[in-house]
Structure formats: C-alpha cells, structure tokens
Design an enzyme around this catalytic site. Structure first.
Site, PDB file in Angstrom:
ATOM      1  N   SER A 315       2.626 -14.217  -0.638  1.00 17.55           N
ATOM      2  CA  SER A 315       2.188 -13.799  -1.970  1.00 17.55           C
ATOM      3  C   SER A 315       3.341 -13.996  -2.971  1.00 17.55           C
ATOM      4  CB  SER A 315       1.677 -12.359  -1.935  1.00 17.55           C
ATOM      5  OG  SER A 315       0.968 -12.056  -3.120  1.00 17.55           O
ATOM      6  N   ASP A 400      -8.979 -17.008  -0.345  1.00 14.10           N
ATOM      7  CA  ASP A 400      -8.007 -16.283  -1.160  1.00 14.10           C
ATOM      8  C   ASP A 400      -8.329 -16.545  -2.631  1.00 14.10           C
ATOM      9  OD1 ASP A 400      -5.836 -15.185  -2.441  1.00 14.10           O
ATOM     10  OD2 ASP A 400      -4.329 -16.140  -1.174  1.00 14.10           O
ATOM     11  N   HIS A 432      -6.522 -13.349   1.143  1.00 12.06           N
ATOM     12  CA  HIS A 432      -5.096 -13.248   0.806  1.00 12.06           C
ATOM     13  C   HIS A 432      -4.282 -12.677   1.969  1.00 12.06           C
ATOM     14  CE1 HIS A 432      -1.951 -13.570  -2.150  1.00 12.06           C
ATOM     15  NE2 HIS A 432      -1.648 -12.290  -2.117  1.00 12.06           N
TER      16      HIS A 432
END
Length: 457
Positions: A315, A400, A432
């Site tokens: 991320s 995602d 994600h």
C-alpha cells in the site's frame, strides 16, 4: 447500540460525488416511540462512529474525528450528556487515537485501547476526576477488542510481533492483573524458537527521535553477517506497533534468516499529532528520509550485511518501495512492492476514496497554483524510473479498488523495459489484501524465493 426505547447508529448520509469526497458520518438516534431520528453529532465534520450508551442510560459515547475528508484525523472519544446535550472530548489528554472503548459498569469511567510509542495498551478515563487518563497495561504488546465481563474485569485480545491473538482478562480489583485465558496455538509455539524483538531510538535528519523495531533471526549470531530487510508500513498513517499479520509476519521473515528493520517513520500515530500529520502532502519528503535513517543506522552494525539489503512494503509501503527504487543510490539489492502506488496522477483519478487522495496529495494534479499538490505529483515514483537499477517483484490484486492493479502492472512493465530484473504476481481474486489462505501460501513462497535469489546467492 440501544437503550430500551432508542437506537443509536452511524451513517454517512451522502450519495454520488459528495459521498466519494466526504468522510462526514454522523451519529443518529432513532426513537422507537415517536419514530423520529435526531442527528446528535451535527456540526462535527469528520467520521463519527461506534456509539455506545452508558449503562445508566444517561450518556452516550462515540469515536469522533473533527475534520471532513481526513480519514486519519485524531480519533477522539466524545461523551454526550443526554439530559443537557453537552458534548465533552474526554480523551483530550491522550495525544493519539482511541481505537476501541467500553463503559465501566457504574458509568463513571471508560476503558479504551490506543497506540503510544509502538504499543497498543489499555487505558482508563475517570469521568469523576477531570477525565484523568491512567494506563492499565504495559509491555511490548498490542491490546484490542476491549469488553466488560463484569464490574471488576475486562476481557481483551492481545498479540505482538511474536504471537497471534489470545484472549486475556484484566482484573480491575487486583491491581489490573493480566491473565491469559486461551492458549489456542500453544502446541505450535512450543515447537518454535522465536526471534528477539527490540526497540531502538534513532536520530532523524531533522533532529528528532524515531522508534524502530528490529527483529532478529531465532538463532542469531552477532559474529555472522545477515541480509537485512527494511519494512515500509502502509496506511500511510497506520502504526508500526506490536501488530500480528499472517502475511507481513516479522517472525517468518526472521526465521528465514533475515534481520527486519521496521521504523515508525513520520506519518504514524503514537508519537503525537504533529508526528502523525507531517506526512500529508509530503509523500516523498521527511518520511523517506526517515526510512534512509533506519536502514543506514542498522547498516553500521557488524552483523548487518550492507551489501545484501532488501526493501519491502504494501500500500503506502508499496509506494515507498517504488519511490525508493528511484532514489536509494544502490543501497538495496532487492525490492518487493505489494499494492503500491506507481503513478500518482492515475491514482488520484482511480481510487474509490477521493477524500483520501485530496487530503494526502493536497489536491488535484491540474491545480497548477497548488504548491502542495504540485510537490506531491512531482514525487510520483513513475517519474524516476530512469534511475531504477535493482531487481523488483510487484504483487497486486485485481479486485483492489483502493489502488488499482494496473499500478503494479505498469511498474513491472517499466522495470522490464528498463532492463531491470522483475517479476509480477497478480491475484485475480484478491482485493487490497490477500485474504484467501492458499493465496497467502503462494504469497509467502514467492516473497522468499525472490529475496533469497537476490540476497542470499
């Protein structure tokens, strides 16, 4: 949460573009008798969540953020007197977030969990003594899920970098004694040797002190030299506390004979609001200098092989890997980026959290007079691919919607076109995160095969 005739609930009553741009949820109370709904947090512009009535029915508490569009604003504990309507910010003396809470049986106190200096502990707020805050627990742990068993006992979850969740009690009548109630995975831990975890405070480039967790291999020998990994946290404003993960598991990395360096770089909670908020609009700035501080300090140790350093993250941590790949000046020999931002301009338009992009990036890339936004987009990792020279593994999930999978695909293509050794792992059925167990097995296998190839041969 309910009383006998009222229900309190959280809702963000917006639609369309307004819903995508705002975090302004509110606490509503529905009266079962009159069928009327009242907004009790109107005027508080950020997230208002998790309402809980006091046991005596006279008050209601909830978690509240002040600013609209800022999902990492300080999570405050608010209490409203239902007779007078007065609202009080009762956790104001805790310079971090309230992550979960519960009322005491007599409604005279609240117990909450919150992160401070890389640990999540349990605290008490005494509502009869000026909202005085007292820590009830200590140690290298993260406590979570606080609940009231009876007037003298709390039930909590506890984990650490070295152990998954178990259930514990806190005896409020016996000096807050902590007792373990479950041993779900004891038979597994009994077969393992766990690596040492230590906290190191390091001086940053701007003269501040940064806590960095260092995790050592289980059979650590200070006379050997070990390949070492810099762990880059996501969020970006998620704590590098004593967290437990089945994917980003520090002890699995250490067991594969790597030293792990996990800094609480700029932009993390638990070190005051100034430290936490510095990262907004400064993605390529002080937080990256903090990463270099952490790995450079550890590289001075005789047991760290400075010629076999890796850098990994997901991320915002994946963004960090892509950014560092263009700025590391040959510090690292291998990179792994999971679900990372590669092209900031595309990210601004793609993500489903428009409020996040606006706040963290400082605005849109077409706002030419917006100095913060222009600085953000000038630091997009894709602009520095000409400096990529180090093997990189890109991992992404095709479901995602926070950071779309094309970001990982583009980074992989860029590396290949640059002649940089690269590998791409795409999960068509993951978002994600990697949530399916078999996908997690593949993730770990791919992760260590890549690191071993470049850092151990």
């Amino acid at each position: 949460n309910t009383t006998s005739d009222k229900i309190a609930y959280t809702s963000r009553k917006k639609t369309g573009k307004e819903y995508a741009l705002s975090t302004n949820s509110d606490i509503y109370v529905y009266d079962l008798n009159t069928k009327k709904t009242t907004n009790i947090s109107e005027g508080i512009m950020g997230y208002d969540t998790n309402p809980q009535y006091s046991p005596d029915g006279k008050s209601i508490a909830w978690q509240s953020m002040e600013r609209d569009g800022y999902e990492s604003d300080q999570n405050r504990l608010m209490v409203m007197n239902l007779e007078t309507g007065e609202k009080t910010f009762v956790s104001k003396d805790f310079d971090s977030n309230v992550d979960g809470f519960v009322w005491s049986a007599d409604a005279k106190a609240l117990y909450f969990t919150g992160v401070w200096h890389g640990e999540s502990q349990v605290y008490k707020i005494d509502l009869t003594d000026g909202n005085k805050i007292t820590p009830l627990t200590s140690g290298m742990y993260d406590y979570a899920g606080v609940a009231l068993l009876d007037e003298n006992k709390l039930i909590v979850q506890r984990h650490s970098l070295s152990m998954g969740d178990e259930i514990y009690s806190i005896d409020l009548a016996d000096n807050n004694k902590v007792a373990q109630l479950t041993t779900e995975n004891k038979q597994i831990y009994d077969q393992l040797e766990i690596g040492k975890v230590e906290g190191r405070w390091m001086k940053t480039t701007d003269g501040k002190q940064m806590l960095t967790w260092v995790i050592y291999p289980p059979h650590f020998d200070p006379n050997k030299k070990y390949p070492t990994l810099l762990f880059c946290e996501g969020g970006p404003q998620s704590p590098v506390s004593q967290f437990w993960s089945y994917r980003w598991n520090m002890q699995i990395m250490a067991a594969n004979d790597y030293i792990v360096v996990a800094p609480n770089r700029r932009g993390l909670p638990g070190f005051g609001m100034e430290w936490n908020e510095q990262i907004s609009g400064d993605y390529g700035g002080q937080c990256m200098k903090d990463y270099f501080t952490a790995i450079d300090e550890m590289a001075k140790e005789p047991f760290v092989d400075k010629d076999r350093l890796g850098c990994v993250g997901a991320s915002f941590g994946g963004f960090s890997v892509y950014w560092l790949a263009g700025h590391h000046v040959k510090r690292f020999k291998a990179f792994i980026a999971h679900d990372g931002i590669f092209n900031m301009e595309m990210q601004y338009l793609e993500t489903e959290e428009k409020w996040f992009a606006n706040w963290d990036m400082g605005g849109a890339y077409w706002e030419k007079q917006n100095a913060t936004a222009q600085r953000t987009f000038a630091n997009s990792p894709h602009l520095f691919v000409d400096k990529w020279d180090t093997p990189i593994l890109c991992i992404h999930g095709e479901k995602d919607y926070r950071i779309l999978a094309n970001q990982g695909m583009a980074a992989f293509d860029a590396a290949v076109l640059r002649g940089v050794p690269a590998e791409l792992l795409i999960y068509p059925d993951e978002n994600h995160w990697v949530l399916k167990p078999q996908n997690g097995v593949l993730w770990q296998r791919t992760f260590f095969e890549w690191l071993d190839m470049w850092l151990k041969k």
